[in-house]
Design a protein around this motif. Structure first.
Motif, PDB file in Angstrom:
ATOM      1  N   ARG A 175       1.095   9.875  -6.270  1.00  0.00           N
ATOM      2  CA  ARG A 175       0.617  10.865  -5.302  1.00  0.00           C
ATOM      3  C   ARG A 175      -0.460  11.757  -5.891  1.00  0.00           C
ATOM      4  O   ARG A 175      -1.261  12.332  -5.156  1.00  0.00           O
ATOM      5  N   GLY A 176      -0.509  11.856  -7.199  1.00  0.00           N
ATOM      6  CA  GLY A 176      -1.546  12.649  -7.842  1.00  0.00           C
ATOM      7  C   GLY A 176      -2.873  11.929  -7.976  1.00  0.00           C
ATOM      8  O   GLY A 176      -3.870  12.526  -8.365  1.00  0.00           O
ATOM      9  N   SER A 177      -2.902  10.624  -7.670  1.00  0.00           N
ATOM     10  CA  SER A 177      -4.150   9.858  -7.736  1.00  0.00           C
ATOM     11  C   SER A 177      -4.847   9.896  -6.384  1.00  0.00           C
ATOM     12  O   SER A 177      -4.312  10.358  -5.391  1.00  0.00           O
ATOM     13  N   LYS A 178      -6.074   9.385  -6.358  1.00  0.00           N
ATOM     14  CA  LYS A 178      -6.860   9.382  -5.125  1.00  0.00           C
ATOM     15  C   LYS A 178      -6.786   8.049  -4.395  1.00  0.00           C
ATOM     16  O   LYS A 178      -7.481   7.839  -3.411  1.00  0.00           O
ATOM     17  N   VAL A 179      -5.960   7.127  -4.897  1.00  0.00           N
ATOM     18  CA  VAL A 179      -5.857   5.794  -4.297  1.00  0.00           C
ATOM     19  C   VAL A 179      -4.629   5.730  -3.389  1.00  0.00           C
ATOM     20  O   VAL A 179      -3.515   5.988  -3.847  1.00  0.00           O
ATOM     21  N   PRO A 180      -4.784   5.390  -2.094  1.00  0.00           N
ATOM     22  CA  PRO A 180      -3.665   5.416  -1.141  1.00  0.00           C
ATOM     23  C   PRO A 180      -2.776   4.175  -1.228  1.00  0.00           C
ATOM     24  O   PRO A 180      -2.775   3.323  -0.350  1.00  0.00           O
ATOM     25  N   PHE A 181      -1.980   4.072  -2.313  1.00  0.00           N
ATOM     26  CA  PHE A 181      -1.099   2.918  -2.446  1.00  0.00           C
ATOM     27  C   PHE A 181       0.068   2.971  -1.454  1.00  0.00           C
ATOM     28  O   PHE A 181       0.437   1.980  -0.852  1.00  0.00           O
ATOM     29  N   GLY A 182       0.666   4.123  -1.290  1.00  0.00           N
ATOM     30  CA  GLY A 182       1.787   4.237  -0.366  1.00  0.00           C
ATOM     31  C   GLY A 182       3.110   3.933  -1.039  1.00  0.00           C
ATOM     32  O   GLY A 182       3.205   3.136  -1.972  1.00  0.00           O
ATOM     33  N   ASP A 183       4.188   4.590  -0.548  1.00  0.00           N
ATOM     34  CA  ASP A 183       5.511   4.441  -1.162  1.00  0.00           C
ATOM     35  C   ASP A 183       6.050   3.018  -1.056  1.00  0.00           C
ATOM     36  O   ASP A 183       6.745   2.538  -1.955  1.00  0.00           O
ATOM     37  N   PHE A 226      -6.407  -6.118  -2.366  1.00  0.00           N
ATOM     38  CA  PHE A 226      -7.359  -5.459  -3.256  1.00  0.00           C
ATOM     39  C   PHE A 226      -6.744  -5.160  -4.624  1.00  0.00           C
ATOM     40  O   PHE A 226      -7.451  -5.121  -5.631  1.00  0.00           O
ATOM     41  N   PHE A 227      -5.425  -4.953  -4.663  1.00  0.00           N
ATOM     42  CA  PHE A 227      -4.738  -4.771  -5.950  1.00  0.00           C
ATOM     43  C   PHE A 227      -4.884  -6.027  -6.815  1.00  0.00           C
ATOM     44  O   PHE A 227      -5.256  -5.966  -7.990  1.00  0.00           O
ATOM     45  N   LYS A 228      -4.602  -7.204  -6.215  1.00  0.00           N
ATOM     46  CA  LYS A 228      -4.698  -8.458  -6.967  1.00  0.00           C
ATOM     47  C   LYS A 228      -6.138  -8.742  -7.395  1.00  0.00           C
ATOM     48  O   LYS A 228      -6.386  -9.211  -8.511  1.00  0.00           O
ATOM     49  N   ALA A 229      -7.092  -8.450  -6.497  1.00  0.00           N
ATOM     50  CA  ALA A 229      -8.503  -8.689  -6.837  1.00  0.00           C
ATOM     51  C   ALA A 229      -8.941  -7.807  -8.002  1.00  0.00           C
ATOM     52  O   ALA A 229      -9.647  -8.259  -8.911  1.00  0.00           O
ATOM     53  N   ALA A 230      -8.522  -6.538  -7.983  1.00  0.00           N
ATOM     54  CA  ALA A 230      -8.901  -5.621  -9.061  1.00  0.00           C
ATOM     55  C   ALA A 230      -8.286  -6.053 -10.394  1.00  0.00           C
ATOM     56  O   ALA A 230      -8.944  -6.003 -11.442  1.00  0.00           O
ATOM     57  N   GLU A 231      -7.024  -6.480 -10.359  1.00  0.00           N
ATOM     58  CA  GLU A 231      -6.359  -6.916 -11.590  1.00  0.00           C
ATOM     59  C   GLU A 231      -7.010  -8.192 -12.138  1.00  0.00           C
ATOM     60  O   GLU A 231      -7.207  -8.338 -13.348  1.00  0.00           O
ATOM     61  N   ASP A 267     -10.075  -1.421 -11.337  1.00  0.00           N
ATOM     62  CA  ASP A 267     -10.713  -0.454 -10.441  1.00  0.00           C
ATOM     63  C   ASP A 267     -10.149  -0.624  -9.030  1.00  0.00           C
ATOM     64  O   ASP A 267     -10.459  -1.580  -8.338  1.00  0.00           O
ATOM     65  N   TYR A 268      -9.307   0.312  -8.630  1.00  0.00           N
ATOM     66  CA  TYR A 268      -8.702   0.258  -7.296  1.00  0.00           C
ATOM     67  C   TYR A 268      -9.454   1.125  -6.278  1.00  0.00           C
ATOM     68  O   TYR A 268      -8.983   1.328  -5.161  1.00  0.00           O
ATOM     69  N   SER A 269     -10.593   1.680  -6.657  1.00  0.00           N
ATOM     70  CA  SER A 269     -11.250   2.694  -5.833  1.00  0.00           C
ATOM     71  C   SER A 269     -11.661   2.193  -4.452  1.00  0.00           C
ATOM     72  O   SER A 269     -11.807   2.988  -3.531  1.00  0.00           O
ATOM     73  N   VAL A 270     -11.855   0.861  -4.304  1.00  0.00           N
ATOM     74  CA  VAL A 270     -12.267   0.360  -2.993  1.00  0.00           C
ATOM     75  C   VAL A 270     -11.222   0.686  -1.929  1.00  0.00           C
ATOM     76  O   VAL A 270     -11.536   0.833  -0.747  1.00  0.00           O
ATOM     77  N   LEU A 271      -9.959   0.838  -2.327  1.00  0.00           N
ATOM     78  CA  LEU A 271      -8.901   1.172  -1.359  1.00  0.00           C
ATOM     79  C   LEU A 271      -9.129   2.547  -0.748  1.00  0.00           C
ATOM     80  O   LEU A 271      -8.739   2.793   0.392  1.00  0.00           O
ATOM     81  N   SER A 272      -9.754   3.446  -1.514  1.00  0.00           N
ATOM     82  CA  SER A 272      -9.994   4.795  -1.013  1.00  0.00           C
ATOM     83  C   SER A 272     -10.988   4.814   0.137  1.00  0.00           C
ATOM     84  O   SER A 272     -11.063   5.784   0.891  1.00  0.00           O
ATOM     85  N   GLU A 273     -11.772   3.744   0.265  1.00  0.00           N
ATOM     86  CA  GLU A 273     -12.779   3.679   1.324  1.00  0.00           C
ATOM     87  C   GLU A 273     -12.211   3.105   2.624  1.00  0.00           C
ATOM     88  O   GLU A 273     -12.894   3.088   3.639  1.00  0.00           O
TER      89      GLU A 273
END
Length: 359
Positions: A321-329, A232-237, A214-220
């Motif tokens: 880019r089609g997801s709602k999580v702002p990972f960035g290039d 947050f990526f490592k924590a979610a994994e 669940d990466y959704s916390v990044l969206s906040e």
């Protein structure tokens, strides 16, 4: 320290005073691994009721198959889950959005979408029939009353009155029967829809659990930095792997599939799955082989299949880019460069690497 039943029970009681209790909490309290607890204290499985977002969403979807979304309460969801309202509000308040009538939960197939459209259409027809029935009843009452008022009681033929009433009764019965028929169709379609949503199988096997990080916390977070994203990526994994270990220990599936899309596709793109048996599908994007090997060592399963999507960086960036999580290039580029494909020596019984193709 020697751990006997008395020490085990004492640790459980102390943790229960704090509220919720998990196998991970108990293992940390006693200073042992979860595997050791499962081997030496089989009753620990009774504590292993850690809820996931997927479990909560499944309950919401089952309720939505039974009744309209606006009639479902948080208390009803909590009761189905076996928790109190406060626990739901604290841990799963972000899932209230799935109570919206237009919310997509499991990304239903085209067949499910057609069922949804039919259900909605039939519900509207039932509503219209009820309104027409009420309006027709009101009009007939007015007509009969007007007839009594316009005609003198001596000139009002008994047979004519009976014929009018009989005709009205027939019309009412026709409306009522039509409404019952539409209602039965709605119930039947709801059952088909619930069955279609519960049949999450592919290739003949039965996917009994699908776990995703669940990466959704990044969206906040407004404009998260690369450091924030990594954290947050490592924590979610990590949390996803821990939940997977507990689910696999509980369900004892025939196969475990570690699916690594690396942000290029979803699990429906997997080209082949077992022809039979129960499957726990664990989705992960961890790039390093060491983390995968540690997970495989912890679950101690003999039939573990590694499935990995291999595609170009450009397609991966387009998919993200089609997801709602702002990972960035920048993050995606680093992940793509460092990703190591799974190999048999990591501990898999089989490995599948495929190109997901055009998005």
């Amino acid at each position: 320290m020697r751990i006997d039943q008395k020490a085990f029970d004492k640790a459980v009681r102390e943790l229960e005073k704090r509220g919720e209790i998990t196998v991970s909490d108990l293992a940390a309290r006693l200073g042992v691994s979860r595997g050791w607890l499962y081997d030496n204290f089989p009753t620990v499985r009774e504590l292993n009721q850690r809820l996931t977002d997927d479990g909560v969403i499944e309950v919401i979807e089952n309720l939505r198959a039974e009744k309209p979304s606006d009639q479902i309460t948080i208390g009803e969801i909590s009761a189905r889950l076996g928790i109190v309202r406060q626990t739901f509000s604290r841990r799963f308040s972000h899932l209230k959005k799935y109570l919206s009538p237009d919310a997509d939960v499991f990304s239903p197939s085209s067949a499910e979408e057609r069922l949804l459209v039919q259900v909605k259409g039939l519900e509207e027809q039932v509503k219209t029939l009820k309104e027409e029935y009420a309006a027709a009843l009101s009009r007939k009452e007015d007509e009969i009353f007007s007839l009594f008022m316009r005609r003198d009681a001596e000139d009002f033929a008994t047979m004519s009155m009976q014929s009018t009433i009989k005709k009205f009764q027939n019309q009412v019965e026709e409306h009522a029967e039509d409404a019952k028929k539409k209602t039965r169709e709605v119930i039947d379609l709801r059952l088909q829809l619930a069955k279609a949503r519960n049949q999450q199988s592919q290739g003949g096997c039965e996917i009994i659990s699908h776990l995703q990080p669940d990466y959704s916390v990044l969206s906040e977070i407004e404009k998260p930095s690369l450091k924030d994203i990594n954290k947050f990526f490592k924590a979610a994994e990590k949390e996803n792997f821990e939940q997977a270990e507990e689910v696999i220990a509980d369900l004892q599936p025939d196969y475990v599939i570690l699916f690594q899309p690396f942000f290029s596709c979803d699990y429906t793109s997997i080209p082949a799955l077992p022809k039979r048996g129960k499957v726990v599908l664990v989705e992960s994007n961890v790039p390093l082989a060491d983390e995968r090997r540690q997970f495989l060592s912890n679950i101690r399963s003999e039939k573990i299949i590694g499935v990995c999507a291999q595609t170009s960086l450009a397609k991966t960036k387009l998919f993200v880019r089609g997801s709602k999580v702002p990972f960035g290039d920048e993050f995606i580029s680093r992940l793509h460069a460092n990703s190591m494909m799974p190999v048999l020596k990591d501990g898999f019984s089989a490995v599948i690497v495929f190109d997901p193709g055009v998005l």
